[in-house]
Structures are given as structure tokens and as C-alpha cells.
Design a protein around this motif. Structure first.
Motif, PDB file in Angstrom:
ATOM      1  N   GLY A  89       5.850   0.814 -10.134  1.00  0.00           N
ATOM      2  CA  GLY A  89       4.510   1.449 -10.125  1.00  0.00           C
ATOM      3  C   GLY A  89       4.615   2.956 -10.332  1.00  0.00           C
ATOM      4  N   LEU A  90       3.628   3.699  -9.831  1.00  0.00           N
ATOM      5  CA  LEU A  90       3.628   5.165 -10.009  1.00  0.00           C
ATOM      6  C   LEU A  90       4.271   5.807  -8.787  1.00  0.00           C
ATOM      7  N   ASP A  91       4.406   7.116  -8.804  1.00  0.00           N
ATOM      8  CA  ASP A  91       4.910   7.768  -7.596  1.00  0.00           C
ATOM      9  C   ASP A  91       3.868   8.779  -7.121  1.00  0.00           C
ATOM     10  N   GLN A  92       2.952   8.297  -6.284  1.00  0.00           N
ATOM     11  CA  GLN A  92       1.884   9.149  -5.728  1.00  0.00           C
ATOM     12  C   GLN A  92       1.494   8.518  -4.410  1.00  0.00           C
ATOM     13  N   SER A  93       0.638   9.203  -3.625  1.00  0.00           N
ATOM     14  CA  SER A  93       0.204   8.553  -2.394  1.00  0.00           C
ATOM     15  C   SER A  93      -0.806   7.470  -2.741  1.00  0.00           C
ATOM     16  N   PHE A  94      -0.530   6.296  -2.250  1.00  0.00           N
ATOM     17  CA  PHE A  94      -1.389   5.138  -2.533  1.00  0.00           C
ATOM     18  C   PHE A  94      -2.837   5.428  -2.138  1.00  0.00           C
ATOM     19  N   PHE A  95      -3.014   6.187  -1.053  1.00  0.00           N
ATOM     20  CA  PHE A  95      -4.375   6.369  -0.525  1.00  0.00           C
ATOM     21  C   PHE A  95      -5.144   7.449  -1.279  1.00  0.00           C
ATOM     22  N   ASP A  96      -4.511   8.060  -2.286  1.00  0.00           N
ATOM     23  CA  ASP A  96      -5.241   8.976  -3.192  1.00  0.00           C
ATOM     24  C   ASP A  96      -5.788   8.225  -4.389  1.00  0.00           C
ATOM     25  N   GLY A  97      -5.500   6.922  -4.439  1.00  0.00           N
ATOM     26  CA  GLY A  97      -5.932   6.141  -5.618  1.00  0.00           C
ATOM     27  C   GLY A  97      -7.444   5.969  -5.635  1.00  0.00           C
ATOM     28  N   ASP A  98      -7.981   5.752  -6.833  1.00  0.00           N
ATOM     29  CA  ASP A  98      -9.450   5.595  -6.938  1.00  0.00           C
ATOM     30  C   ASP A  98      -9.845   4.163  -6.582  1.00  0.00           C
ATOM     31  N   TRP A  99      -8.861   3.352  -6.184  1.00  0.00           N
ATOM     32  CA  TRP A  99      -9.135   1.958  -5.854  1.00  0.00           C
ATOM     33  C   TRP A  99      -9.364   1.746  -4.357  1.00  0.00           C
ATOM     34  N   ILE A 100      -9.276   2.816  -3.571  1.00  0.00           N
ATOM     35  CA  ILE A 100      -9.236   2.689  -2.117  1.00  0.00           C
ATOM     36  C   ILE A 100     -10.521   2.117  -1.519  1.00  0.00           C
ATOM     37  N   ASP A 101     -11.687   2.546  -2.025  1.00  0.00           N
ATOM     38  CA  ASP A 101     -12.949   2.071  -1.414  1.00  0.00           C
ATOM     39  C   ASP A 101     -13.098   0.562  -1.572  1.00  0.00           C
ATOM     40  N   GLU A 102     -12.850   0.086  -2.788  1.00  0.00           N
ATOM     41  CA  GLU A 102     -12.969  -1.357  -3.047  1.00  0.00           C
ATOM     42  C   GLU A 102     -11.909  -2.108  -2.235  1.00  0.00           C
ATOM     43  N   LEU A 103     -10.700  -1.523  -2.154  1.00  0.00           N
ATOM     44  CA  LEU A 103      -9.619  -2.171  -1.399  1.00  0.00           C
ATOM     45  C   LEU A 103     -10.000  -2.293   0.071  1.00  0.00           C
ATOM     46  N   TYR A 104     -10.573  -1.245   0.612  1.00  0.00           N
ATOM     47  CA  TYR A 104     -10.884  -1.254   2.046  1.00  0.00           C
ATOM     48  C   TYR A 104     -11.841  -2.394   2.386  1.00  0.00           C
ATOM     49  N   LYS A 105     -12.832  -2.620   1.511  1.00  0.00           N
ATOM     50  CA  LYS A 105     -13.806  -3.699   1.777  1.00  0.00           C
ATOM     51  C   LYS A 105     -13.079  -5.033   1.944  1.00  0.00           C
ATOM     52  N   LYS A 106     -12.101  -5.282   1.057  1.00  0.00           N
ATOM     53  CA  LYS A 106     -11.370  -6.559   1.131  1.00  0.00           C
ATOM     54  C   LYS A 106     -10.439  -6.550   2.345  1.00  0.00           C
ATOM     55  N   HIS A 107      -9.858  -5.403   2.617  1.00  0.00           N
ATOM     56  CA  HIS A 107      -8.909  -5.281   3.724  1.00  0.00           C
ATOM     57  C   HIS A 107      -9.589  -5.594   5.053  1.00  0.00           C
ATOM     58  N   ILE A 108     -10.708  -4.931   5.338  1.00  0.00           N
ATOM     59  CA  ILE A 108     -11.370  -5.144   6.636  1.00  0.00           C
ATOM     60  C   ILE A 108     -11.967  -6.543   6.705  1.00  0.00           C
ATOM     61  N   ASP A 109     -12.383  -7.060   5.544  1.00  0.00           N
ATOM     62  CA  ASP A 109     -12.936  -8.429   5.509  1.00  0.00           C
ATOM     63  C   ASP A 109     -11.858  -9.424   5.937  1.00  0.00           C
ATOM     64  N   GLN A 110     -10.617  -9.202   5.476  1.00  0.00           N
ATOM     65  CA  GLN A 110      -9.540 -10.145   5.813  1.00  0.00           C
ATOM     66  C   GLN A 110      -9.019  -9.914   7.231  1.00  0.00           C
TER      67      GLN A 110
ATOM     68  N   CYS B 236      -1.328  -3.883   8.671  1.00  0.00           N
ATOM     69  CA  CYS B 236      -0.825  -3.376   7.390  1.00  0.00           C
ATOM     70  C   CYS B 236       0.695  -3.459   7.418  1.00  0.00           C
ATOM     71  N   ASN B 237       1.318  -3.656   6.249  1.00  0.00           N
ATOM     72  CA  ASN B 237       2.770  -3.601   6.220  1.00  0.00           C
ATOM     73  C   ASN B 237       3.204  -2.411   5.380  1.00  0.00           C
ATOM     74  N   GLU B 238       3.783  -1.424   6.044  1.00  0.00           N
ATOM     75  CA  GLU B 238       4.377  -0.296   5.339  1.00  0.00           C
ATOM     76  C   GLU B 238       3.429   0.480   4.458  1.00  0.00           C
ATOM     77  N   PRO B 239       2.322   0.932   5.039  1.00  0.00           N
ATOM     78  CA  PRO B 239       1.449   1.788   4.224  1.00  0.00           C
ATOM     79  C   PRO B 239       2.043   3.195   4.090  1.00  0.00           C
TER      80      PRO B 239
ATOM     81  N   PHE C  35       0.862  -1.201   0.000  1.00  0.00           N
ATOM     82  CA  PHE C  35       0.000   0.000   0.000  1.00  0.00           C
ATOM     83  C   PHE C  35       0.893   1.244   0.000  1.00  0.00           C
ATOM     84  N   LYS C  36       1.840   1.199  -0.928  1.00  0.00           N
ATOM     85  CA  LYS C  36       2.793   2.309  -0.947  1.00  0.00           C
ATOM     86  C   LYS C  36       3.331   2.403  -2.349  1.00  0.00           C
TER      87      LYS C  36
END
Ligand code: CKU
Length: 600
Positions: free
Chosen positions: A372-393, A413-416, A362-363
Motif C-alpha cells: 500500500g502507501l506510506d502515510q497515516s491511515f487515519f488521514d485517508g479520505d475514506w475514514i468517514d465511510e469506514l467509521y460507519k461500517k466499523h461502529i456498525d460491526q 481494532c487490530n494494530e491501528p 488500519f495501518k
């Protein structure tokens, strides 16, 4: 339904557990045409594939080893008549990374997440007293909105390729055992325990989960089998006089036995081994049974030659012997929950585990290191879908592992990327949504990497203690510059020391890639001498700050990664080689750790 239970399968007078290990039919499905072509009923010209195992390293051609996409496992499974009236299920220890299960051509369920178990309830789809066709379609693609994070690219030749945002090989397949299970319709689907302990007395507060209108009887037996406490009711207390507590590197396991009764007749039973112990954080201290513990151990991987990320009891036996030999008392399940048997083993050996979900990569900086790219991972448009899987696991990891005495803490989390404000809402949700999942309320944390220092991280209020991953001497200020690396590390720790933070710090990663047998005087990087010098530097620093309460160098053993100009057939930061033989650093660490108290 049985699918909500994560209890480890057992065979007893009411339940049956049959492992389906062995050779399965296997076939890649690059065109995703399996369903259309009837592969749910059988595979034409299949490969014979061992289970549990990753498929990758068995192959001799690179297209097969690097294969990314859909692939199938199929096996004929005889289901006995005496399963009549039971709930029948297929329990997968792990299918990496996502799976869909079919029985006799009927789709049963799908599951996302390659490092935690799930059960497919096949009761309605089976033919009793006959062979049944079990088919599993698995996909091992990496995505930014899934765990572990990465990308999947398509090459010009049309083949897909995994691009991990993490430093371990994307080993895939049925990496853990598949179990055929049968349980009573009225059953125990979960239980949990919390503890109060003193030398004179221990109390086990238990809760039993069942959907049945049944009476609950619970007993606790010591290692000799003597019943030391009993209770009735779905919640209650088991009080043990003069208990033998579970201690670090001095384990003692009681057996909790749960029975469901209807009209006085037992209809289901479930037993498990538990340890009477408490975990607390108090100021800068980590306490087990109210006594401070100093963590000595490692970051690990489930990784070995031939079967990749398969759980291998042989490797686990060797690794635990190495940890005892070297004087370790703990490890982190980096970077994903390990097979249940690893926790059971650690329960018996008195080893503490920081249990980590595969929220890794997540970095974007890591991604850029890996393409990959060089931006903040948490600005990505994938965050909402990711969070659902993250909290589920996170929920499944805690539900699966909560009853192990070996589990010390949860690494969410490892190294967000926590140096950007956009991480704060994500971590606020993550820590709020996970606050009540563990009945024992064990500490929750995540690892902080070099960019996430006391100065720069926006998320230091969340962890109950800190896991620092620091690489001066390797990824920066390396070689002859290591003295600047030490100065920088001391400067950062002085900031922690002068801050108002009063939580423990554990160093969860530091180390140097080391080619076994490479010797140089004076040292150079990659030599065994340099690995020791780097550890000596870190240990000098650790011994200078009393709020550092743990040292877990990276890694216990060498392990496989993607190929690249930064990797020589994998990551070589192991204190032991991939075939579990010592580098010189192992003898250095053994000397240091055996000079410290065994477990505190
Ligand atoms: C700097 C990234 C943290 N850490 C993650 C771990 O998975 C890698 O193997 C390790 C390394 O690069 O040796 C670095």
C-alpha cells in the motif's frame, strides 16, 4: 421486524430452525450481470458448492481460487405450510464480505460485513408448501473504507485481484451456515444479563426485549435441570443461593428460560446457556469472580485446509483439545468475530475469549508491507465511510456475543496507526460510541504494534488494558541479534513500568515462522529450535514484570495468507501445524503453562 434480532436460532415448541447446509448452485459473475440475466431465479450450468465453506481452495485453476468480484449461490428451499402465521427468515452466519438476498426473484435485503450474522425477513416473499428459490449475490472485494481493510486492483488482463492490508487469505463465500427460521409474530428478539457473584449467592440481573404486549416469565435451571430461581417481568433479578460459578477452565452453565405469555398462554420461548461470573480490571489485574487471572493462550484464525475460513466444528473440537493439552485458558478471536458455535464451545470449556472486530489493516505501514502507501491511515479520505461500517460491526459483535460467559473483553481494532494525532478523534468517537453497548461493561481494548509504543502511541488513554503485538526476534533484531531484541523489549517495558499507567498488559502477538521438521544446532530462524528460543526470550521478559498478565503467542496453528516472498504457503508461526500437529514449541509451552496455576 425479525431482522433486528441476532439471537442464535433454536427449535422449540414455538420456533423452528432448519440448517440449509449442503450443496448450493454457485457461479462467478465477473460482469455483474446476474440480476439482468435472471440469476435470481436460477443459474445456468452452475458449479455444486458446499455450504458452509470458502469457495477458494476447492478449485484447481488459479483464476477461480483468486476470484475477486460478484458471485452467486442459489438453492431451492421447501417452506412448509405449518410456517403459516409465523415470521419466516433466512439467517446467514456470515456472507463474506457483503451480500444481497433474493427470494423467488424478489430482492429482500443487503448486508455489509463478512464475519457477523444477519437475517433476511422473507415472510412476504415465500410460497408456503412449495419450493422457493433462494438466491444470494456476494462480493468479496476489499476496500479502504470497509472491514477488513485493503484494496482491489484490476490487472491488465481485466481480472480483479484482492490486495489485503492484513496477513490472512481473503477466503470468501458462505463461510458459516444458513438457517431457515420461523418465529412467532410476537417474539423475544433479545435478552441480556449482568451478574453479581459471591460464593454464598449470585444475582442475575436480566432484561428481555420484545415488541409484544405480553407477560414475561423467566426461570433459571442448573445443569441437572432443577429450577433454582424464577422471576416475572421484562427486567428482573434471578437470585441463586450457593451458586456454582463459571470459572476459567472449570465451567458451569445454567439454562435461562424466557417465556412470553398472552392471556396466560405461552406464545414464544427462548432458552440459552449462561455462566454466573464477573469480569473486572483492577489496577494491573484482570479479575474473574474477583480473583486474578493470568491469560495463557493464543491468537487464532478460523482457517483449515479444504474449506478455508469455513467454521468447522471438527477443527474447533481439535483446537480446544490442543488448548487444554497445552494448558491454555484463553484466546483472541483474531482478526474477526468467530462463528457463534466457537463461543458456545468456549462457554462449556471455561476458555476466555477476547472478541475482535475485523478492523484490521488500519495501518498503511502494513499496507506498504503488503503493497500500500506510506502515510497515516487515519488521514485517508475514506475514514468517514469506514467509521460507519466499523461502529456498525462493533455494535453487532457486542449484540451477538454479549451473553457468553467466555467473552472476557472486546478488541475494537487490530494494530491501528495510533502514532499519528489523526487517530485520536477516530478513537475518541469509537470509544464513546461503544461505551454503553455491553450491559456487563466488559473491558475494551485494541492491539498495539511495534510502532505504537509507550513513547509513540497517541491513544494509550483509551484501552482498559493493553494488548501488545511485539516481534523482536522475527521482524527486527532477529537471529543472532535476538539479544538486542530482548534488550529493546525490556527497555520499552521499563518505560511502561516507570509510567503512571496502572492497567494490565497482555502480549497478544509474538512468534517466529517455523518450518516443522527443520532442525539446526545451533539454531537458525525457521528451525523448531529457534521458535523455542524466541519463546524462551519472551517468557524471561514476561516473568520480570508483574503487570504483564497474559501471554498469547502468534499463532495457535499455521494458516493461509496471500502468496508472497515472505510467506511459505502461508504463515508458519503456528505452535501447531495447519493440520493441528505439534511443533517442538508445543511441548515447551505445555511444560511452562502446566507449571503455572491452571487458571490463575
Ligand atoms: C506486525 C503485524 C502484526 N501481526 C498481524 C498478524 O495478522 C500477522 O499474521 C502477524 C505476522 O506477520 O505473523 C503480524
Amino acid at each position: 421486524i425479525m431482522e433486528k434480532s441476532l439471537l442464535y436460532p433454536v427449535t422449540n415448541a414455538y420456533r423452528e430452525d432448519q440448517k440449509l447446509d449442503g450443496l448450493w448452485d454457485f457461479k462467478f459473475d465477473p460482469a455483474s450481470e446476474g440480476e439482468k440475466n435472471g440469476w435470481t431465479e436460477g443459474l445456468a450450468d452452475p458449479i455444486e458448492m458446499p455450504v458452509p465453506a470458502s469457495f477458494n481452495d476447492f478449485f484447481t485453476d488459479k483464476d477461480a481460487r483468486e476470484y475477486t468480484g460478484d458471485f452467486w449461490y442459489v438453492k431451492k428451499v421447501f417452506i412448509p405450510k405449518y410456517f403459516e402465521g409465523k415470521q419466516i427468515g433466512l439467517r446467514f452466519g456470515a456472507a463474506t464480505h457483503r451480500a444481497t438476498v433474493y427470494v423467488n426473484g424478489q430482492k429482500i435485503r443487503s448486508h455489509e460485513g463478512g464475519f457477523l450474522p444477519f437475517t433476511a425477513d422473507i415472510t412476504g416473499a415465500t410460497k408456503l408448501g412449495e419450493e422457493n428459490v433462494v438466491a444470494v449475490k456476494i462480493n468479496n472485494e476489499l476496500h479502504r473504507d470497509a472491514l477488513p481493510a485493503g484494496d482491489t486492483m484490476t490487472l491488465k488482463n481485466g481480472k480483479k485481484m484482492a490486495k489485503p492490508f492484513f496477513d490472512f487469505y481473503n477466503y470468501s463465500g458462505l463461510n458459516r451456515s444458513v438457517h431457515l427460521i420461523a418465529i412467532p409474530k410476537d417474539n423475544v428478539y433479545d435478552y441480556s444479563t449482568t451478574y453479581e457473584v459471591s460464593d454464598e449467592q449470585a444475582t442475575v440481573h436480566y432484561t428481555v426485549q420484545t415488541d409484544a404486549q405480553a407477560d414475561v416469565k423467566v426461570s433459571l435451571a442448573d445443569e441437572a435441570g432443577n429450577v433454582v430461581a424464577t422471576a416475572t417481568g421484562s427486567t428482573g433479578d434471578l437470585v441463586v443461593k450457593n451458586p456454582t460459578l463459571w470459572q476459567v477452565r472449570d465451567a458451569y452453565l445454567y439454562t435461562i428460560k424466557i417465556q412470553l405469555l398472552e392471556n396466560g398462554t405461552v406464545v414464544d420461548a427462548y432458552s440459552d446457556e449462561i455462566g454466573l461470573r464477573t469480569i473486572e480490571i483492577q489496577g494491573h489485574q484482570i479479575l474473574v469472580n474477583h480473583k486474578p487471572v493470568y491469560l495463557k493462550g493464543f491468537g487464532r484464525h478460523e482457517d483449515s485446509i479444504y474449506a478455508g475460513r469455513a467454521f468447522d466444528l471438527n477443527v474447533e473440537r481439535r483446537d480446544l483439545n490442543l488448548m487444554k493439552w497445552i494448558g491454555a485458558n484463553s484466546y483472541r478471536s483474531s482478526h474477526y468475530p468467530y462463528d457463534e458455535q466457537a463461543y458456545k464451545f468456549a462457554d462449556r470449556e471455561g476458555i476466555l475469549i477476547t472478541d475482535e472486530v475485523p478492523a484490521v489493516g488500519f495501518k498503511m505501514a502494513a499496507a506498504s508491507f503488503l503493497g500500500g502507501l506510506d502515510q497515516s491511515f487515519f488521514d485517508g479520505d475514506w475514514i468517514d465511510e469506514l467509521y460507519k461500517k466499523h461502529i456498525d460491526q462493533v455494535k453487532d459483535m457486542i449484540k451477538r456475543d454479549k451473553n457468553h460467559p467466555s467473552v472476557l473483553a472486546w478488541s475494537l481494532c487490530n494494530e491501528p496507526d495510533t502514532s499519528s494525532e489523526s487517530a485520536v478523534p477516530y478513537f475518541t468517537k469509537l470509544f464513546n460510541d461503544s461505551a454503553d453497548l455491553d450491559p456487563e461493561k466488559r473491558p475494551r481494548t485494541f492491539t498495539l504494534n511495534e510502532d505504537d509504543t509507550f513513547e509513540t502511541s497517541k491513544c494509550l488513554k483509551f484501552p482498559d488494558f493493553y494488548l501488545l503485538n511485539r516481534y523482536p526476534g522475527w521482524y527486527h533484531k532477529w537471529g543472532y541479534e535476538i539479544s538486542d531484541g530482548e534488550a529493546g523489549l525490556r527497555a520499552e517495558l521499563d518505560e511502561w513500568k516507570n509510567s503512571d499507567i496502572d492497567k494490565p498488559i497482555v502480549f497478544s502477538e509474538y512468534g517466529a515462522d517455523t518450518e516443522p521438521g527443520l532442525h539446526k544446532l545451533p539454531s537458525i530462524m525457521w528451525s523448531e529450535e529457534y521458535q523455542i528460543e524466541l519463546l524462551e526470550m519472551f517468557n524471561r521478559v514476561f516473568d520480570s514484570y508483574d503487570f504483564i498478565r497474559g501471554e498469547q503467542p502468534w499463532n495457535l496453528a499455521d494458516f493461509q495468507t496471500v502468496e508472497g516472498n515472505m510467506r511459505v504457503n502461508g504463515n508458519k508461526k503456528g505452535i501447531f501445524t495447519r493440520d493441528r500437529q505439534p511443533k517442538a514449541a508445543a511441548f515447551y509451552l505445555r511444560k511452562r503453562w502446566n507449571s503455572l496455576p491452571l487458571s490463575y
